[in-house]
Each structure stands twice: as structure tokens, then as C-alpha cells.
Motif scaffolding. Structure first.
Motif, PDB file in Angstrom:
ATOM      1  N   ALA A   1       0.851  -1.190   0.000  1.00  0.00           N
ATOM      2  CA  ALA A   1       0.000   0.000   0.000  1.00  0.00           C
ATOM      3  C   ALA A   1       0.886   1.239   0.000  1.00  0.00           C
ATOM      4  CB  ALA A   1      -0.913   0.019   1.216  1.00  0.00           C
ATOM      5  N   ALA A   2       0.364   2.314  -0.566  1.00  0.00           N
ATOM      6  CA  ALA A   2       1.078   3.591  -0.558  1.00  0.00           C
ATOM      7  C   ALA A   2       0.048   4.696  -0.711  1.00  0.00           C
ATOM      8  CB  ALA A   2       2.102   3.657  -1.689  1.00  0.00           C
ATOM      9  N   ILE A   3       0.193   5.746   0.106  1.00  0.00           N
ATOM     10  CA  ILE A   3      -0.720   6.889   0.025  1.00  0.00           C
ATOM     11  C   ILE A   3       0.052   8.180   0.235  1.00  0.00           C
ATOM     12  CG2 ILE A   3      -2.782   5.643   0.799  1.00  0.00           C
ATOM     13  CD1 ILE A   3      -2.346   6.945   3.569  1.00  0.00           C
ATOM     14  N   ARG A   4      -0.505   9.257  -0.285  1.00  0.00           N
ATOM     15  CA  ARG A   4       0.019  10.597  -0.026  1.00  0.00           C
ATOM     16  C   ARG A   4      -0.536  11.032   1.324  1.00  0.00           C
ATOM     17  NH1 ARG A   4      -1.498  12.961  -4.493  1.00  0.00           N
ATOM     18  NH2 ARG A   4       0.550  12.846  -5.426  1.00  0.00           N
ATOM     19  N   VAL A   5       0.279  11.675   2.140  1.00  0.00           N
ATOM     20  CA  VAL A   5      -0.175  12.155   3.451  1.00  0.00           C
ATOM     21  C   VAL A   5       0.133  13.654   3.556  1.00  0.00           C
ATOM     22  CG1 VAL A   5       0.039   9.940   4.629  1.00  0.00           C
ATOM     23  CG2 VAL A   5       1.982  11.452   4.577  1.00  0.00           C
ATOM     24  N   PRO A   6      -0.661  14.370   4.350  1.00  0.00           N
ATOM     25  CA  PRO A   6      -0.436  15.818   4.483  1.00  0.00           C
ATOM     26  C   PRO A   6       0.845  16.122   5.250  1.00  0.00           C
ATOM     27  CG  PRO A   6      -2.212  15.106   5.933  1.00  0.00           C
ATOM     28  CD  PRO A   6      -1.822  13.908   5.106  1.00  0.00           C
ATOM     29  N   GLU A   7       1.274  17.344   5.103  1.00  0.00           N
ATOM     30  CA  GLU A   7       2.448  17.806   5.848  1.00  0.00           C
ATOM     31  C   GLU A   7       2.145  17.746   7.342  1.00  0.00           C
ATOM     32  OE1 GLU A   7       5.501  18.748   4.691  1.00  0.00           O
ATOM     33  OE2 GLU A   7       4.770  18.042   2.763  1.00  0.00           O
ATOM     34  N   PRO A   8       3.170  17.529   8.170  1.00  0.00           N
ATOM     35  CA  PRO A   8       2.928  17.500   9.618  1.00  0.00           C
ATOM     36  C   PRO A   8       2.565  18.891  10.118  1.00  0.00           C
ATOM     37  CG  PRO A   8       5.275  17.405   9.163  1.00  0.00           C
ATOM     38  CD  PRO A   8       4.576  17.321   7.839  1.00  0.00           C
ATOM     39  N   PRO A   9       1.818  18.952  11.224  1.00  0.00           N
ATOM     40  CA  PRO A   9       1.487  20.273  11.775  1.00  0.00           C
ATOM     41  C   PRO A   9       2.753  20.942  12.315  1.00  0.00           C
ATOM     42  CG  PRO A   9       0.779  18.528  13.255  1.00  0.00           C
ATOM     43  CD  PRO A   9       1.272  17.862  12.011  1.00  0.00           C
ATOM     44  N   PRO A  10       2.758  22.257  12.394  1.00  0.00           N
ATOM     45  CA  PRO A  10       3.939  22.938  12.947  1.00  0.00           C
ATOM     46  C   PRO A  10       4.133  22.565  14.413  1.00  0.00           C
ATOM     47  CG  PRO A  10       2.170  24.512  12.482  1.00  0.00           C
ATOM     48  CD  PRO A  10       1.707  23.177  12.003  1.00  0.00           C
TER      49      PRO A  10
END
Length: 78
Positions: A60-69
Motif C-alpha cells: 500500500a502507498a498513500i500521499r499524506v499531508p504535511e505534519p502540523p507545525p
């Protein structure tokens, strides 16, 4: 996306991804930035360093959002 290897091939280098792969005892994930991609493997830059993942082990592979600051400390460091 149903084909995780195809997804990785279509991703731009520098995209933040999670890649799940088979290992002897089950599965493990690499969370980080896609840094390299060849015909046989991809390289993900994780917080612990570079992880090379053979494409034939990817499940499996997915795009993930940037981490929060990062949050500021509650108390000033003295």
C-alpha cells in the motif's frame, strides 16, 4: 488507488507518503518524503533516516499531508 507501485511511480519526488511493505513478521510502514525511485525500489526519507523499500514488497502507498507545525514549549527553557 488500487496499485500502490503505480501510485509511487506517478508521485513527484519530495511528496510526503506512507509506504506499507511486507516483512518476515508481517508489515511495516515508512512515513516520510519520497526521495528516489528506481525500477526495483523506492527510498523514503523518514525521521530516522533513509529507508529503501523494494517495490515487490509494497502492499500500500498513500500521499499524506504535511505534519502540523511544532508547538512552542509551555514554559520557557531556562
Amino acid at each position: 488507488m488500487s496499485d500502490p507501485v503505480r501510485f509511487l511511480r506517478e508521485c513527484a519526488l519530495g511528496t510526503r507518503v506512507t509506504v506499507r511493505r511486507r516483512i518476515d513478521d508481517g508489515f511495516t510502514d515508512a512515513l516520510g518524503y519520497l526521495r528516489e525511485l528506481s525500477d526495483t525500489a523506492c527510498v523514503v526519507e523518514t525521521r530516522r533516516g533513509l529507508v529503501e523499500v523494494p517495490l515487490d514488497a509494497v502492499t500500500a502507498a498513500i500521499r499524506v499531508p504535511e505534519p502540523p507545525p511544532r508547538r512552542a514549549p509551555r514554559h520557557p527553557i531556562v
